[in-house]
Design a protein around this motif. Structure first.
Motif, PDB file in Angstrom:
ATOM      1  N   MET A 257       7.999 114.556  66.066  1.00  0.00           N
ATOM      2  CA  MET A 257       8.210 114.381  67.442  1.00  0.00           C
ATOM      3  C   MET A 257       9.831 114.334  67.481  1.00  0.00           C
ATOM      4  O   MET A 257      10.569 113.708  66.613  1.00  0.00           O
ATOM      5  CB  MET A 257       7.988 112.900  67.861  1.00  0.00           C
ATOM      6  CG  MET A 257       6.335 112.795  67.813  1.00  0.00           C
ATOM      7  SD  MET A 257       5.816 113.481  69.243  1.00  0.00           S
ATOM      8  CE  MET A 257       3.901 113.065  69.478  1.00  0.00           C
ATOM      9  N   ILE A 258      10.328 115.013  68.560  1.00  0.00           N
ATOM     10  CA  ILE A 258      11.784 115.056  68.640  1.00  0.00           C
ATOM     11  C   ILE A 258      12.008 114.291  69.927  1.00  0.00           C
ATOM     12  O   ILE A 258      11.353 114.511  70.848  1.00  0.00           O
ATOM     13  CB  ILE A 258      12.286 116.547  68.723  1.00  0.00           C
ATOM     14  CG1 ILE A 258      11.580 117.556  70.045  1.00  0.00           C
ATOM     15  CG2 ILE A 258      11.953 117.153  67.350  1.00  0.00           C
ATOM     16  CD1 ILE A 258      12.101 118.615  70.156  1.00  0.00           C
ATOM     17  N   THR A 259      13.027 113.711  69.905  1.00  0.00           N
ATOM     18  CA  THR A 259      13.821 112.532  70.942  1.00  0.00           C
ATOM     19  C   THR A 259      15.052 113.036  71.262  1.00  0.00           C
ATOM     20  O   THR A 259      15.811 112.992  70.445  1.00  0.00           O
ATOM     21  CB  THR A 259      13.198 111.309  70.616  1.00  0.00           C
ATOM     22  OG1 THR A 259      11.692 111.260  70.367  1.00  0.00           O
ATOM     23  CG2 THR A 259      13.867 110.347  71.909  1.00  0.00           C
ATOM     24  N   GLN A 260      15.462 112.871  72.443  1.00  0.00           N
ATOM     25  CA  GLN A 260      16.906 112.925  72.756  1.00  0.00           C
ATOM     26  C   GLN A 260      17.833 111.864  72.383  1.00  0.00           C
ATOM     27  O   GLN A 260      17.231 110.639  72.553  1.00  0.00           O
ATOM     28  CB  GLN A 260      16.919 113.351  74.365  1.00  0.00           C
ATOM     29  CG  GLN A 260      18.461 113.550  74.748  1.00  0.00           C
ATOM     30  CD  GLN A 260      18.567 113.600  76.289  1.00  0.00           C
ATOM     31  OE1 GLN A 260      18.599 112.531  76.925  1.00  0.00           O
ATOM     32  NE2 GLN A 260      18.527 114.831  76.752  1.00  0.00           N
ATOM     33  N   PHE A 261      18.608 112.015  71.951  1.00  0.00           N
ATOM     34  CA  PHE A 261      19.758 111.227  71.514  1.00  0.00           C
ATOM     35  C   PHE A 261      21.187 111.309  71.996  1.00  0.00           C
ATOM     36  O   PHE A 261      21.606 112.405  71.734  1.00  0.00           O
ATOM     37  CB  PHE A 261      19.951 110.804  69.969  1.00  0.00           C
ATOM     38  CG  PHE A 261      20.681 109.796  69.589  1.00  0.00           C
ATOM     39  CD1 PHE A 261      20.673 108.593  69.918  1.00  0.00           C
ATOM     40  CD2 PHE A 261      21.986 110.304  68.575  1.00  0.00           C
ATOM     41  CE1 PHE A 261      21.766 107.573  69.421  1.00  0.00           C
ATOM     42  CE2 PHE A 261      22.796 109.235  68.078  1.00  0.00           C
ATOM     43  CZ  PHE A 261      22.763 108.048  68.425  1.00  0.00           C
ATOM     44  N   LYS A 262      21.748 110.311  72.918  1.00  0.00           N
ATOM     45  CA  LYS A 262      23.123 110.621  73.596  1.00  0.00           C
ATOM     46  C   LYS A 262      24.438 110.651  72.347  1.00  0.00           C
ATOM     47  O   LYS A 262      25.265 111.191  73.176  1.00  0.00           O
ATOM     48  CB  LYS A 262      23.271 109.610  74.683  1.00  0.00           C
ATOM     49  CG  LYS A 262      22.141 109.620  75.531  1.00  0.00           C
ATOM     50  CD  LYS A 262      22.307 108.513  76.760  1.00  0.00           C
ATOM     51  CE  LYS A 262      21.452 108.533  77.790  1.00  0.00           C
ATOM     52  NZ  LYS A 262      21.521 107.728  78.728  1.00  0.00           N
ATOM     53  N   GLY A 263      24.214 110.302  71.315  1.00  0.00           N
ATOM     54  CA  GLY A 263      25.197 110.229  70.559  1.00  0.00           C
ATOM     55  C   GLY A 263      25.847 108.745  70.183  1.00  0.00           C
ATOM     56  O   GLY A 263      25.538 107.921  71.199  1.00  0.00           O
ATOM     57  N   SER A 264      26.688 108.689  69.173  1.00  0.00           N
ATOM     58  CA  SER A 264      27.304 107.595  69.106  1.00  0.00           C
ATOM     59  C   SER A 264      28.940 107.925  68.448  1.00  0.00           C
ATOM     60  O   SER A 264      29.171 108.843  68.356  1.00  0.00           O
ATOM     61  CB  SER A 264      26.490 106.562  68.097  1.00  0.00           C
ATOM     62  OG  SER A 264      26.400 107.017  66.686  1.00  0.00           O
ATOM     63  N   VAL A 265      29.353 106.745  68.203  1.00  0.00           N
ATOM     64  CA  VAL A 265      30.647 106.749  67.322  1.00  0.00           C
ATOM     65  C   VAL A 265      30.407 107.879  66.077  1.00  0.00           C
ATOM     66  O   VAL A 265      31.457 108.560  65.816  1.00  0.00           O
ATOM     67  CB  VAL A 265      31.467 105.561  67.216  1.00  0.00           C
ATOM     68  CG1 VAL A 265      32.626 105.627  66.309  1.00  0.00           C
ATOM     69  CG2 VAL A 265      31.499 104.915  68.311  1.00  0.00           C
ATOM     70  N   LYS A 266      29.516 107.599  65.403  1.00  0.00           N
ATOM     71  CA  LYS A 266      28.947 108.177  64.199  1.00  0.00           C
ATOM     72  C   LYS A 266      28.523 109.530  64.276  1.00  0.00           C
ATOM     73  O   LYS A 266      28.604 110.412  63.228  1.00  0.00           O
ATOM     74  CB  LYS A 266      28.390 107.307  63.181  1.00  0.00           C
ATOM     75  CG  LYS A 266      28.877 105.941  62.955  1.00  0.00           C
ATOM     76  CD  LYS A 266      27.881 105.111  61.921  1.00  0.00           C
ATOM     77  CE  LYS A 266      28.590 103.813  61.970  1.00  0.00           C
ATOM     78  NZ  LYS A 266      27.575 102.960  61.167  1.00  0.00           N
ATOM     79  N   SER A 267      27.710 109.591  65.299  1.00  0.00           N
ATOM     80  CA  SER A 267      26.812 111.056  65.395  1.00  0.00           C
ATOM     81  C   SER A 267      27.222 111.812  66.701  1.00  0.00           C
ATOM     82  O   SER A 267      27.233 110.910  67.761  1.00  0.00           O
ATOM     83  CB  SER A 267      25.430 110.652  65.244  1.00  0.00           C
ATOM     84  OG  SER A 267      25.162 110.016  64.032  1.00  0.00           O
ATOM     85  N   PRO A 268      26.926 112.979  66.892  1.00  0.00           N
ATOM     86  CA  PRO A 268      27.084 113.814  68.289  1.00  0.00           C
ATOM     87  C   PRO A 268      25.862 113.718  69.073  1.00  0.00           C
ATOM     88  O   PRO A 268      24.847 113.361  68.190  1.00  0.00           O
ATOM     89  CB  PRO A 268      27.393 115.209  67.796  1.00  0.00           C
ATOM     90  CG  PRO A 268      26.941 115.314  66.539  1.00  0.00           C
ATOM     91  CD  PRO A 268      26.839 114.097  65.731  1.00  0.00           C
ATOM     92  N   PRO A 269      25.692 113.856  70.144  1.00  0.00           N
ATOM     93  CA  PRO A 269      24.643 113.906  70.662  1.00  0.00           C
ATOM     94  C   PRO A 269      23.478 115.130  70.140  1.00  0.00           C
ATOM     95  O   PRO A 269      24.130 116.297  69.728  1.00  0.00           O
ATOM     96  CB  PRO A 269      24.973 114.774  72.190  1.00  0.00           C
ATOM     97  CG  PRO A 269      26.251 114.371  72.388  1.00  0.00           C
ATOM     98  CD  PRO A 269      27.020 114.383  71.175  1.00  0.00           C
ATOM     99  N   GLN A 270      22.389 114.783  70.000  1.00  0.00           N
ATOM    100  CA  GLN A 270      21.435 115.736  69.191  1.00  0.00           C
ATOM    101  C   GLN A 270      19.917 115.087  69.348  1.00  0.00           C
ATOM    102  O   GLN A 270      19.883 113.940  69.857  1.00  0.00           O
ATOM    103  CB  GLN A 270      21.733 115.567  67.677  1.00  0.00           C
ATOM    104  CG  GLN A 270      21.691 114.284  67.042  1.00  0.00           C
ATOM    105  CD  GLN A 270      22.260 114.204  65.790  1.00  0.00           C
ATOM    106  OE1 GLN A 270      22.425 115.269  65.033  1.00  0.00           O
ATOM    107  NE2 GLN A 270      22.474 112.932  65.217  1.00  0.00           N
ATOM    108  N   PHE A 271      19.087 115.956  68.783  1.00  0.00           N
ATOM    109  CA  PHE A 271      17.712 115.447  68.968  1.00  0.00           C
ATOM    110  C   PHE A 271      17.403 114.624  67.553  1.00  0.00           C
ATOM    111  O   PHE A 271      17.959 114.974  66.636  1.00  0.00           O
ATOM    112  CB  PHE A 271      16.658 116.711  69.052  1.00  0.00           C
ATOM    113  CG  PHE A 271      16.759 117.119  70.265  1.00  0.00           C
ATOM    114  CD1 PHE A 271      16.084 116.629  71.457  1.00  0.00           C
ATOM    115  CD2 PHE A 271      17.200 118.436  70.357  1.00  0.00           C
ATOM    116  CE1 PHE A 271      15.895 117.341  72.789  1.00  0.00           C
ATOM    117  CE2 PHE A 271      16.979 118.976  71.663  1.00  0.00           C
ATOM    118  CZ  PHE A 271      16.666 118.477  72.843  1.00  0.00           C
ATOM    119  N   THR A 272      16.937 113.550  67.712  1.00  0.00           N
ATOM    120  CA  THR A 272      16.506 112.746  66.799  1.00  0.00           C
ATOM    121  C   THR A 272      14.650 113.088  66.172  1.00  0.00           C
ATOM    122  O   THR A 272      14.125 113.540  67.272  1.00  0.00           O
ATOM    123  CB  THR A 272      16.478 111.334  66.635  1.00  0.00           C
ATOM    124  OG1 THR A 272      15.873 110.865  67.959  1.00  0.00           O
ATOM    125  CG2 THR A 272      18.179 110.944  67.078  1.00  0.00           C
TER     126      THR A 272
END
Length: 370
Positions: A257-272
Motif C-alpha cells: 500500500m502506498i500512502t502520501q507523506f508530506k515530509g519532515s526535517v529528515k525526509s522529503p515529501p514522498q510516498f510511504t
C-alpha cells in the motif's frame, strides 16, 4: 473442591466419541478426503497455513478435517503440531521481485510492465448462488498455463526510479531478525517482529482495523500500489557449502500500500509504504496487514497516535486468534468458587441496601409529613 466435576473423565471421553461421530456425519455419504480439501477448499487451507505459520497443505487440510471446518481450531491444532518439528535453520530472505506471478493488479497504474493479471479471483463475479454446483458434474479439462512464467517488476520500483517512494530500508549492522515463536513479546517492537505478528494475526481482526483506518481512525489515505500472488523460491544458506541451496517453491500473496507523506526535517515529501506478505492466496489478509503495518509506523514519521490501529501494543496483543480464543473460551471452565464469592457479596450488598431503604424515609413519606 469442584464437586460437580466428579466423574468428568468419563464424560470427556464420551464427548470426544460424540465429536468424532458428528465429524464423520452421514455414513451413507463418502468421507471427505485430505486430497479433496487441498484441491477444492484451497483458500481455507491457505488461511490455516498463514495463521499457523506452517506451510504444509496436507497437514493444514488434516487440521481442517479434524476441526470440522472450524478455522481457528484448525490453526490451533497446526500451531501445536508445529512446535514438535525440528528446526534446521533460517531461510535467506525471499526475493519477491523474482516471483512467478499468477495474479497481479495495481490501482495506481493502468498500464504496467508485464500487464495486469487478473488470475483466479472473485472480484469480478456476481455474488449469486450457482445451482450447478449442487450437481456433482465433471467440469471441463483443467486450464493449462501458457508457456513459462517470467518475473515482473514491482510497482514500487517504478516510483523508486523517480525517487517518489521511500526505499526498502536497511537493517542496522549486526541486527538479528527476531522470532516471536521462540521469544516473548516486548514493546516497542522492531518492524520485522511486528510484521511476523501481523502475518499470523487473525484475518478478521486485521480486516476490521484496516477498515477503521479508512474511516478516519488513523492517518492513512492509501492506494493499492500492487497486490500480487505467485510462487517464490525458498533457499537455505549452508555454511559448509558457502552458498544457498533451493528448498523449493511456495505460493505467497504480497501487497504494498502506498500512502502520501508530506515530509519532515529528515525526509522529503514522498510516498510511504505498508507491507503485507502471507502464505497462499490470501489477498484480504495481505491488504489488511499492509494497511495496519503503515498505521503502526507512527514513530518513524513523527505521527500522533490517535486511533486503535496506530497503537502497537493494542494491535499486537489482540491480533492472535489462538491466544484470544483461549482467553475467551476459558470462561467455559468451572468458576464455581469465584462465582459463589461474587454471589455472597451480591446478597450482602442487597441486604444492606434494603436495610438503608427501610431506615431512610422516601420522598413520599417526607411530603406526607409536611
Amino acid at each position: 473442591m469442584y464437586v460437580a466435576v466428579k466423574g468428568g473423565e468419563a464424560a470427556i471421553a464420551n464427548a470426544h466419541r460424540l465429536l468424532a461421530d458428528r465429524r464423520r456425519g452421514d455414513r451413507s455419504l463418502p468421507s471427505i478426503t485430505i486430497e479433496q480439501i487441498v484441491a477444492q477448499l484451497g483458500l481455507a487451507v491457505d488461511r490455516v497455513m498463514a495463521e499457523a505459520s506452517l506451510y504444509d497443505r496436507a497437514i493444514a487440510a488434516l487440521a481442517i478435517r479434524q476441526s470440522r471446518g472450524d478455522m481457528i481450531e484448525a490453526i490451533f491444532i497446526l500451531r501445536a503440531y508445529r512446535t514438535t518439528l525440528p528446526r534446521f535453520g533460517y531461510s535467506v530472505p525471499v526475493e519477491t521481485s523474482r516471483m512467478l506471478v499468477e495474479r497481479r493488479v495495481s490501482a495506481t497504474y493502468k498500464d504496467l510492465p508485464g500487464g495486469q493479471l487478473l488470475g483466479p479471483t472473485f472480484d469480478y463475479t456476481h455474488r449469486l448462488l450457482d445451482p450447478s454446483l449442487l450437481r456433482d458434474e465433471q467440469v471441463e479439462e483443467p486450464l493449462q498455463r501458457d508457456g513459462e512464467q517470467e518475473p515482473v517488476m514491482r510497482v514500487s520500483d517504478i516510483l523508486a526510479g523517480e525517487g517518489l517512494v521511500e526505499g526498502d530500508g536497511e537493517l542496522p549492522a549486526g541486527h538479528v531478525p527476531g522470532d516471536l515463536t521462540r521469544e516473548p513479546l516486548e514493546f516497542p517492537m522492531a518492524r520485522d517482529l511486528r510484521l511476523q505478528a501481523l502475518a499470523r494475526g487473525d484475518e478478521g481482526f486485521l480486516l476490521s482495523l484496516a477498515y477503521s483506518t479508512q474511516r478516519g481512525y488513523g492517518n492513512n489515505h492509501p492506494f493499492v500500489g500492487e497486490v500480487r500472488m505467485g510462487e517464490v523460491e525458498v533457499e537455505l544458506d549452508l555454511p559448509e557449502l558457502g552458498f544457498a541451496v533451493s528448498l523449493g517453491r511456495i505460493q505467497v500473496t504480497e501487497c504494498q500500500m502506498i500512502t502520501q507523506f508530506k515530509g519532515s526535517v529528515k525526509s522529503p515529501p514522498q510516498f510511504t509504504r505498508g507491507y503485507g506478505l502471507v502464505f497462499g492466496q490470501n489477498e484480504r489478509k495481505a491488504m489488511s496487514m499492509s494497511l495496519v503495518d503503515r498505521a503502526l509506523r507512527t514513530d518513524e514519521f513523527e505521527e500522533d497516535v490517535v486511533s486503535p490501529a496506530q497503537d502497537e501494543e493494542f494491535v499486537i496483543s489482540h491480533s492472535d486468534n489462538v491466544q484470544a480464543t483461549g482467553f475467551v473460551e476459558h470462561l467455559k471452565l468451572p468458576h464455581y468458587v469465584d462465582f459463589q464469592a461474587e454471589l455472597d457479596l451480591m446478597r450482602r450488598m442487597r441486604r444492606e441496601h434494603d436495610e438503608r431503604s427501610r431506615e431512610e424515609p422516601g420522598d413520599d413519606t417526607l411530603e406526607a409529613a409536611q
